[in-house]
Structures are given as structure tokens and as C-alpha cells.
Design a protein around this motif. Structure first.
Motif: not given
Length: 396
Positions: A47-52, A204-208
Motif C-alpha cells: 500500500i502506497v499512500v499519496f498525501v498532500g 496482497g494487492k498493489t494499492i495506491v
């Protein structure tokens, strides 16, 4: 080159690596690009989180992955395949997408909403029906109760669960999530976050995941990308590394005061010794008189009523059993529970809501044990002592 995204074969990971190389989006009649030369590798199964801040380009960047926004230039690969060379519709059918307020079709039932992408992929009816039932069970919605309901007949949290089930129905390697929990109340939001972490531990997904909430990013992200104007990457690292060493003032502003205390949100219920055998569990079919006798013999004041799938239902005081012919409706409903993936901050909030002790449940809502206020406060005290000894201190 195939015209869909192929599933990876690594055991325990069904996600695909995503790479973005100098990806830019420049809208017509604007001087500056919305996203400029964005480069990143998103690991498979993480899990990769974009925060801004609002308007920084984080949603635009994410939407270029499934080409809901077409890049002006750059290269995007998913599982080693050039995403820009695939048919856009086929690409999107191989990528799950969940948004705020679920985005369900209002005149479709829950089952019909979940079945949309498998239907577009021309699965046969038997396979679709089985998958719908499987996905509803996976997100904690009983198919017999909810399959025929319309979205307006669901709570906000239930709608979001349906949205996640729909996004995962065709078993895509990649799931994009655009502030999916931003429109629900704080308790429901915490429960949905826990549910996502539970699902991810299984799938185990790739999560954005896009959010403006740094605490949410810390809780969910294997890695966090703190973005500035035009999606410039201010820092891309693990949550603990960002909390310990913000790269610049922009990142420090997101971390805010109390960075050391925020590290408690990195600690999970599974990391502490919660109580697995200190609660008397009873079946909802048992006779009240027999339960009262067992409680008296064990010196117990409270018992926890479980349904046939061992899911906690109600706390029952021994005094409430007198004169009862059944356990139906007896006791206080279990409200806020936690899972092993929940943070200790979540556990503390649940404990305070539940009056001193919270229930810990497993992947299918089954009872695992309980966690109490003493367990959490002792961990907090240990963290404070560690920070005091290393001179960093804990501010709040």
C-alpha cells in the motif's frame, strides 16, 4: 504484449509493480503542468499512500495510472507492461477503483453493482454469482441480507464496503483508492481502514491510496509519498522513517506536533499481548439458566454472546439472565471492536467507547480475545520511557 494486465505469480502477492517515469500532465490553456516529471516505483503487493494538500496533483497522478486522465508525456508500466499501449477500457477493467461515497449505481442492487466488471469481462452467470457472494462475505456483508438491497438502503460504511467489493470483484492486481473513507464518521472510517488492512493481508494487492489525512497515511501505508505542488515528491519512505526524520519543512508540517507520540499509531494490536482466554464466551443458543450457573461457578460477572460463526454480539451481565427463557436481545450490543491490524490508537478509542475493554476479532469477525486499558497504557508508558532515555522526549 497482451491487452490486459497479467497477474504476478509471487506467492502471497497478487499485486503488480507499478513504475512511473517522468510522467507529466499539462492541461490546455494552462501555463504550468498539473503534474510535472513524476517518477516513482510502487512495489508489488504494498500500500502506497499519496498525501498532500488539495490541488497538489495527487489525484491526477493516481488517475493517470488507469488513464482516467491521459498523461501528456512519460512512461507508466504495470507488471512490466506498458500501460499506455493497452486499450484504455481493457486497462481499466484490470484495475480496481474505489472513490469517496462509493460511486455506486443507485438503481442497481448491491449484487448488480459488484457484478459490473465481471459482466463486462463476460464471465458466465454462475461464476459471477459465486464471485459476488464471495466478495460480500469478504467485506463482511451477509449476501442473504444485503445482495438485493439498493445503495440508498445502506449506511455510508456499508456503501463503502460494497464499493471495495466491486473494485476487487474481477481480482485485479492493482487497486486505486481516491479518499474512499473521507465521507464517513470517524468510527466507521477507522473500521473501514481496519477492513482494508485485513483484506490486504489476505489478498496482497498493489494499492495506491490518496488522502489528505496524514494520520490515515501513517496507519495504512507501507510507504508514504508526501507530495507538493505539481506532485513534486517531498519524501517517499516508510511511515516510521518519515515520522523520525522529515525531509524538509513541508513534510514536517504534515507530521505536525507530537511526532514521537504519533509513532504509537505504527504499533498494532497484534504487537502487544492482548488477552485471548480471559473472557467467558457463550453461544446465542444457550439456555440463560445454564449460562448463569457457569458464570457463577467461574466467578464471572459478564459473558460475551457469540453467534454461530463465533462473532461477538452482546455483553451480558449475570443479573440480566434471571427469569429469561432465551438470550435473544439480552445484554449490551458490542459496538466498536478492533482487529489485530488495528493501531493502538484505534484500540484506545474503542476501549474508551466500550467502557474499559474492547473485543478483538479476526478475518471473518470471529472472536480472538479482548484488549483492555491497562495493556495500552503500559505500552504508552514504555514508549515514553524509551524516548526520555534517548533524549527525544514525547510531545503531545
Amino acid at each position: 504484449m497482451t491487452d490486459t494486465i497479467e497477474q504476478p505469480t509471487e506467492r502471497g502477492v497478487s499485486g503488480a509493480e507499478i513504475t512511473l517515469e517522468k510522467v507529466t500532465k499539462h492541461y490546455p490553456n494552462t501555463k504550468a503542468p498539473a503534474v510535472e516529471a513524476f517518477s516513482m516505483t510502487i512495489p508489488a503487493g504494498k500500500i502506497v499512500v499519496f498525501v498532500g494538500p488539495s490541488g497538489c496533483g495527487k489525484t491526477t497522478t493516481m488517475r493517470m495510472i488507469n488513464r482516467m486522465v491521459e498523461p501528456t508525456s512519460g512512461v507508466i508500466t504495470i507488471g512490466g507492461q506498458d500501460a499506455l499501449s493497452l486499450d484504455a477500457d481493457q486497462l481499466r477493467r484490470g484495475i480496481g477503483y474505489a472513490i469517496q461515497q462509493a460511486g455506486l449505481f443507485p438503481h442497481y442492487t448491491v449484487a448488480q453493482n459488484i457484478a459490473i466488471v465481471p459482466g463486462l469481462l463476460k464471465w458466465d452467470r454462475k461464476r459471477i454469482d459465486a464471485r459476488v457472494e464471495e466478495m460480500m462475505d469478504l467485506v463482511g456483508l451477509d449476501p442473504g441480507t444485503f445482495a438485493g438491497r439498493l445503495p440508498r438502503q445502506l449506511s455510508g460504511g456499508q456503501q463503502q464496503r460494497v464499493g471495495v467489493a466491486r473494485a476487487l470483484a474481477a481480482d485485479p492486481p492493482v487497486l486505486l483508492m481516491d479518499e474512499p473513507f473521507g465521507a464517513v464518521d470517524p468510527i466507521t472510517r477507522g473500521n473501514l481502514q481496519d477492513e482494508l488492512l485485513r483484506l490486504q493481508s489476505e489478498l496482497g494487492k498493489t494499492i495506491v491510496f490518496v488522502t489528505h489525512d496524514f494520520d490515515e497515511a501513517v496507519k495504512l501505508g507501507d510507504k508514504i509519498a508526501v507530495l507538493g505542488d505539481r506532485s513534486s515528491i517531498q519524501q517517499y519512505d516508510t511511515p516510521d522513517a518519515i515520522l523520525a526524520n522529515p525531509a524538509n519543512d513541508t513534510v514536517a508540517g504534515f507530521v505536525g506536533a507530537g511526532a514521537s507520540l504519533k509513532q504509537l499509531t505504527l504499533m498494532r494490536v497484534r504487537d502487544v499481548e492482548f488477552h485471548r482466554d480471559d473472557v467467558m464466551a457463550i453461544g446465542d443458543h444457550e439456555r440463560p439458566a445454564a449460562v448463569a450457573e457457569r458464570m457463577a461457578s467461574a466467578g464471572r460477572t459478564y459473558a460475551l454472546v457469540l453467534d454461530e460463526r463465533r462473532r461477538p454480539q452482546r455483553w451480558v451481565h449475570v443479573r440480566e439472565l434471571a427469569g429469561r427463557q432465551s438470550l435473544d436481545g439480552v445484554g449490551k450490543v458490542v459496538g466498536d471492536s478492533v482487529s489485530p491490524a488495528s493501531t493502538l490508537q484505534d484500540a484506545l478509542e474503542a476501549i474508551l467507547t466500550e467502557g474499559g475493554r474492547a473485543v478483538v476479532t479476526g478475518n471473518r469477525g470471529e472472536l480472538l480475545g479482548t484488549i483492555d486499558i491497562d495493556t495500552v497504557t503500559s505500552v504508552i508508558a514504555n514508549v515514553r520511557e524509551e524516548h526520555a532515555s534517548d533524549g527525544t522526549g514525547v510531545t503531545g
